[in-house]
Design an enzyme around this catalytic site. Structure first.
Site, PDB file in Angstrom:
ATOM      1  N   ARG A  44       0.852  -1.183   0.000  1.00 34.13           N
ATOM      2  CA  ARG A  44       0.000   0.000   0.000  1.00 34.13           C
ATOM      3  C   ARG A  44       0.886   1.229   0.000  1.00 34.13           C
ATOM      4  O   ARG A  44       1.953   1.252   0.622  1.00 34.13           O
ATOM      5  CB  ARG A  44      -0.944   0.017   1.208  1.00 34.13           C
ATOM      6  CG  ARG A  44      -2.114  -0.950   1.098  1.00 34.13           C
ATOM      7  CD  ARG A  44      -3.079  -0.537  -0.001  1.00 34.13           C
ATOM      8  NE  ARG A  44      -4.261  -1.385  -0.074  1.00 34.13           N
ATOM      9  CZ  ARG A  44      -4.419  -2.398  -0.917  1.00 34.13           C
ATOM     10  NH1 ARG A  44      -3.423  -2.710  -1.746  1.00 34.13           N
ATOM     11  NH2 ARG A  44      -5.533  -3.104  -0.931  1.00 34.13           N
TER      12      ARG A  44
ATOM     13  N   GLU B  67      -2.991   7.537  -4.375  1.00 31.47           N
ATOM     14  CA  GLU B  67      -3.437   7.102  -5.695  1.00 31.47           C
ATOM     15  C   GLU B  67      -4.934   7.351  -5.885  1.00 31.47           C
ATOM     16  O   GLU B  67      -5.696   7.294  -4.914  1.00 31.47           O
ATOM     17  CB  GLU B  67      -3.092   5.631  -5.935  1.00 31.47           C
ATOM     18  CG  GLU B  67      -3.736   4.614  -5.024  1.00 31.47           C
ATOM     19  CD  GLU B  67      -3.242   3.208  -5.350  1.00 31.47           C
ATOM     20  OE1 GLU B  67      -4.069   2.422  -5.845  1.00 31.47           O
ATOM     21  OE2 GLU B  67      -2.055   2.896  -5.115  1.00 31.47           O
TER      22      GLU B  67
ATOM     23  N   HIS C  28      -1.097   0.104 -10.322  1.00 30.53           N
ATOM     24  CA  HIS C  28      -1.709  -0.856  -9.392  1.00 30.53           C
ATOM     25  C   HIS C  28      -2.193  -2.106 -10.137  1.00 30.53           C
ATOM     26  O   HIS C  28      -3.382  -2.430 -10.146  1.00 30.53           O
ATOM     27  CB  HIS C  28      -2.862  -0.207  -8.629  1.00 30.53           C
ATOM     28  CG  HIS C  28      -3.103  -0.846  -7.286  1.00 30.53           C
ATOM     29  ND1 HIS C  28      -3.430  -0.133  -6.164  1.00 30.53           N
ATOM     30  CD2 HIS C  28      -3.060  -2.141  -6.886  1.00 30.53           C
ATOM     31  CE1 HIS C  28      -3.596  -0.942  -5.127  1.00 30.53           C
ATOM     32  NE2 HIS C  28      -3.364  -2.181  -5.560  1.00 30.53           N
TER      33      HIS C  28
END
Length: 318
Positions: free
Chosen positions: A238, A267, A285
């Site tokens: 993360r 993000e 991602h």
């Protein structure tokens, strides 16, 4: 029983859900806003949310007695959900561990290789039409085989990365983790208690820890300063585990060799300064972006929803 799926999902998942529930699929790939989350809690029995759908305390405060009794999260990470606030409102939370392990570990190795061998820089060179042919000192990078890999977080994903790196590339494995691990498949892996010592002794550091209040900005300026000047930082966990501003400063100063990132602190916002760093590989991602993996994740989330519907224990409670 009414089920809201907050993003379009693979057909196999939707078919499985529709066989058991009255399904509504939200047709946007953007995160839900506050009003959408409130409406979902009030109008549906089960919600299948995912990353970005921030079911935080203020949402439950605005809907203290929701109709929904389960958030069947699509994904293993659930830091976007305030689990304590959900439970206080009578809402259970589940996730999808296991289904993501191999795909995320594969993506970590992808980033390790891309960053070590400067693959993204090379592709940009070719696409720009600036490549003038092979020469002996072009884009010299790090030879990954036989190097030392430091892993921050040695759960399922951390162990899967370690096995690929050790048995595939002959890398020595060191790690820090929250709890003691029995690693019979990796008997030579060295557990360490000091994060900075791990970072100082590793050629590549991979972040594979969960996002918690304790891991927020765990990788800060001091941790980055402990790294060797050639060493690489890889993050497939993360974004907010890494102090992004400190990482940008280290990349700009070239005090570390480079970074490979699949996640970002805020993000989908990626700072212009980070984008400008040639020594960073930046992916959107992609950790689990294989059809079969996303389908498995979705089917696992539906299985949690079905268990709730039938009054059985959740297979994957959090």
């Amino acid at each position: 029983m009414r089920l809201l799926i907050t993003r379009p999902l693979p057909d196999a998942v939707l078919d499985a859900a529709r066989a058991e529930f009255d399904v509504t699929v939200r047709d946007s790939n953007l995160p839900m806003d506050h009003d959408e989350m409130l409406a979902a809690l009030r109008e549906f029995d089960v919600i299948l949310p995912t990353l970005g759908d921030r079911f935080q305390a203020e949402v439950f405060a605005a809907c203290p007695t929701p109709r929904a009794k389960l958030l069947a999260n699509f994904g293993v990470g659930y830091n976007h959900i305030d689990v304590a606030a959900a439970r206080a409102a009578g809402v259970a939370v589940s996730n999808t561990p296991g289904a993501v392990t191999d795909a995320t570990a594969d993506l970590a190795l992808t980033l390790m290789l891309m960053t070590a061998r400067r693959a993204a820089e090379g592709e940009r060179l070719v696409r720009a039409g600036d490549w003038q042919g092979w020469h002996p000192t072009q884009l010299l990078g790090l030879h990954m085989s036989g190097k030392t890999l430091g892993i921050v977080g040695m759960g399922r994903i951390g162990q899967a990365i370690a096995k690929r790196a050790h048995f595939g590339f002959g890398m020595a494995i060191r790690y820090v983790t929250r709890s003691k691990r029995d690693l019979p498949e990796l008997p030579e892996a060295q557990g360490m208690t000091d994060l900075h010592a791990l970072m100082a002794s590793s050629d590549i550091v991979v972040i594979a820890a969960p996002a918690t209040p304790e891991t927020h900005h765990m990788i800060n300026a001091e941790a980055l300063a402990a790294m060797q000047s050639h060493a690489l930082l890889i993050n497939i966990a993360r974004g907010d585990i890494v102090d992004e501003a400190a990482l940008i400063a280290a990349l700009e100063a070239r005090s570390i060799g480079g970074a490979g990132l699949d996640v970002y602190e805020f993000e989908p916002e990626v700072p212009a300064r980070l984008i400008a760093c040639e020594n960073a590989v930046l992916l959107p991602h992609l950790g689990t972006n294989a059809l079969e993996v996303r389908s498995q994740m979705g089917l696992m989330a539906v299985a949690n929803a079905l268990a709730h519907k039938q009054g059985r224990p959740l297979p994957n409670p959090v």
